[in-house]
Design an enzyme around this catalytic site. Structure first.
Site, mmCIF file in Angstrom:
data_model
loop_
_atom_site.group_PDB
_atom_site.id
_atom_site.type_symbol
_atom_site.label_atom_id
_atom_site.label_comp_id
_atom_site.label_asym_id
_atom_site.label_seq_id
_atom_site.Cartn_x
_atom_site.Cartn_y
_atom_site.Cartn_z
ATOM 1 N N SER A 153 -10.441 0.016 6.835
ATOM 2 C CA SER A 153 -9.814 0.040 5.509
ATOM 3 C C SER A 153 -9.129 -1.235 5.059
ATOM 4 O O SER A 153 -8.726 -1.341 3.907
ATOM 5 C CB SER A 153 -8.785 1.171 5.444
ATOM 6 N N SER A 192 -9.996 2.255 2.571
ATOM 7 C CA SER A 192 -9.057 2.940 1.713
ATOM 8 C C SER A 192 -8.089 1.993 0.992
ATOM 9 O O SER A 192 -7.463 2.417 0.027
ATOM 10 C CB SER A 192 -8.238 3.930 2.551
ATOM 11 N N LYS A 198 0.858 -1.206 0.000
ATOM 12 C CA LYS A 198 0.000 0.000 0.000
ATOM 13 C C LYS A 198 0.885 1.244 0.000
ATOM 14 O O LYS A 198 1.913 1.273 0.695
ATOM 15 C CB LYS A 198 -0.908 -0.046 1.245
#
Ligand code: GLN
Length: 491
Positions: A183, A159, A79
């Site tokens: 998330s 997210s 990420k």
């Protein structure tokens, strides 16, 4: 054997160990798949094929020398909020410009020191604020899943949308993600993948771009509960460079996945049966309860009376901490700068241009609830609510071993469906924020497809530091569900 990119993390590690293929072959297969698919899926915002090949060759060397690590040769996606030395890290915000850290986050360093290979950086909502990945500076990724007979592009959640897409579409074996209010778990639920947010303090926040420091926690998104356990074991570690890192050992969790749930007491919190809950979500939850009962768990009806205050409390605490954390982006030290008149003008221009609309909204809310005169009414009150929520959990964990709930109130939704109304978007986090407010481990496991053919997840919340029970219950649900759904390739 099918495609190498179809393998689970555990399967790939076995194949590497018995020399069915080399790490270089496996890495090349992923690089080829990313080249083929990423234009359509937009999971990676930066690919690092040269670095990946270099790491793969070094990994093959280590294996040949007999010095293989526990993730030796596993190609992973990262990420974009993990600082990676020499590799651009932006948290998908304009304000970080071309920021290229000179240091490595502890979590990613742990992965590399066990032999993992980095394929690139994954898409996310700007500063991890969002539930649909629509706030990314690079545009959203596309969910590989679509409703049956429909061409409509769906969100993969947020997210950690890029992480979920990359795992679901075989663009990596597994991915790192992060969870402040859901998330990891919500994107996992939207893509038929497994995600776990460990206990707050299990994984180091050092080198993770901060959103809300008392809630942020690292964790993986993976194809199976076993893969998630494997990765969580390596991502977590005590780290003196993070003052909230817990000085505890990371136990091996892989074995817990197959232990079964016989004798476990599973709580069903009645407050999660929210008004207007869809009958499909309700049926999914009941199915989960039946599966666990059939495997010998005892089901207990429990109450978490302050649940209804969790979402409003979260949307005060998280923006408050964000407004303080993001004060550092001023165009002076790193990231992007937009010159304005004088020092203050440059601050203003940089922040006005550098932050997207959702981040600006959070910063304004956060500054407001922390400002004198409002602090007691909002921030302090939210913190008190947070204590009550924790007390609720402590009470029920006196009698049960874990809790079972749905992960989300719905399956994946379409782009634009909720982005016009922030409250509507925030409501998507209703089942996930409680575990962050209380710092508890929580796992999402795919359990079924809805009537439109989209994956739905069940959530298991454990006691603090009891990830083992999350993996046990998650493994039991995974076996019962026999979820083997794969998205139909349209990309
Ligand atoms: N969707 C939540 C938010 O927008 C959670 C985000 C997260 O966990 N990083 O704040």
């Amino acid at each position: 054997m099918g495609e190498l990119t179809d393998l689970t993390l555990a399967g790939a590690l076995d194949g590497l160990a018995d020399k069915s293929f080399s790490c270089r072959e496996l890495t090349d297969a992923f690089i080829a798949e990313i080249e083929l698919s990423n234009d359509a899926l937009n999971a990676y915002v930066l690919t690092t094929p040269d670095k990946a090949r270099e790491m793969a060759d070094a990994s093959d060397q280590r294996r040949a020398n007999g010095t293989a690590g526990r993730l030796e040769g596993a190609p992973l996606g990262i990420k974009d909020l993990y600082c990676t030395a020499g590799v651009r890290t932006t948290a998908c915000s304009q304000i970080l410009g071309e920021f290229t850290p000179s240091y490595e986050s502890t979590v990613t360093a742990n992965l590399w020191s066990e032999g993992a290979v980095m394929l690139g950086k994954l898409n996310m909502d700007e500063f991890a604020m969002g539930s649909s990945n629509e706030t990314s500076r690079f545009g959203p990724p596309s969910n590989p899943w679509r409703r049956q007979g429909s061409n409509q592009d769906l969100t993969a959640g947020g997210s950690s949308g890029g992480s979920a897409v990359a795992v679901a579409a075989n663009l990596c074996l597994a991915a790192t993600a992060s969870d402040t209010g859901g998330s990891i778990r919500q994107p996992a639920s939207f893509t038929g993948t497994v995600g776990i947010k460990p206990t707050y303090g299990r994984a180091s926040r050092y080198g993770m771009v901060a959103f809300a420091s008392s809630l942020d926690q690292a964790g993986p998104i993976a194809k199976t509960v076993e893969d998630a356990a494997l990765l969580t074991e390596i991502m977590c570690s005590h780290d003196p460079r993070d003052s909230t890192s817990l000085p505890v050992e990371t136990p091996p969790w892989r074995g817990a996945v197959n232990e079964g749930v016989k004798g476990l007491r599973i709580g069903i919190p009645r407050e999660y049966r929210i008004d207007g809950m869809s009958s499909e979500i309700e049926a999914l939850w009941q199915q989960g309860i039946d599966w666990l009962q059939a495997q010998g768990a005892e089901i207990v009806d429990v109450s978490l009376p302050h649940t209804k205050y969790a979402l409003p409390a979260y949307y005060i605490v998280a923006p408050a901490e964000a407004s303080s954390n993001l004060a550092r982006y001023d165009g002076m030290r790193y990231g992007a700068r937009v010159d304005g008149e004088g020092l203050v003008g440059t601050y203003e221009m940089t922040r006005a241009e550098g932050f997207g609309a959702e981040v600006q909204r959070r910063l304004m809310i956060g500054t407001y609830v922390l400002s004198s005169g409002y602090y007691d009414a909002y921030y302090l009150r939210a913190q008190k609510v947070r204590s009550r929520i924790l007390e609720d959990f402590n009470t029920v964990f006196g009698t049960v071993d874990a809790l079972l709930t749905p992960t989300c109130p719905s399956a994946a939704f379409a782009y634009g469906e909720k982005s016009g109304d922030p409250i509507e978007m925030y409501l998507n986090d209703i089942f996930t924020v409680t575990a962050n407010l209380a710092g508890l481990p929580s796992l999402s496991v795919p359990a079924a497809l809805d009537q439109q053919g989209l994956p739905l997840g069940l959530q298991v919340i454990g006691k603090a530091l009891d990830e083992a029970s999350c993996f046990r219950v998650g493994g039991a649900l995974e076996r019962a569900a026999g979820f083997a759904g794969r998205p139909t390739r349209w990309w």
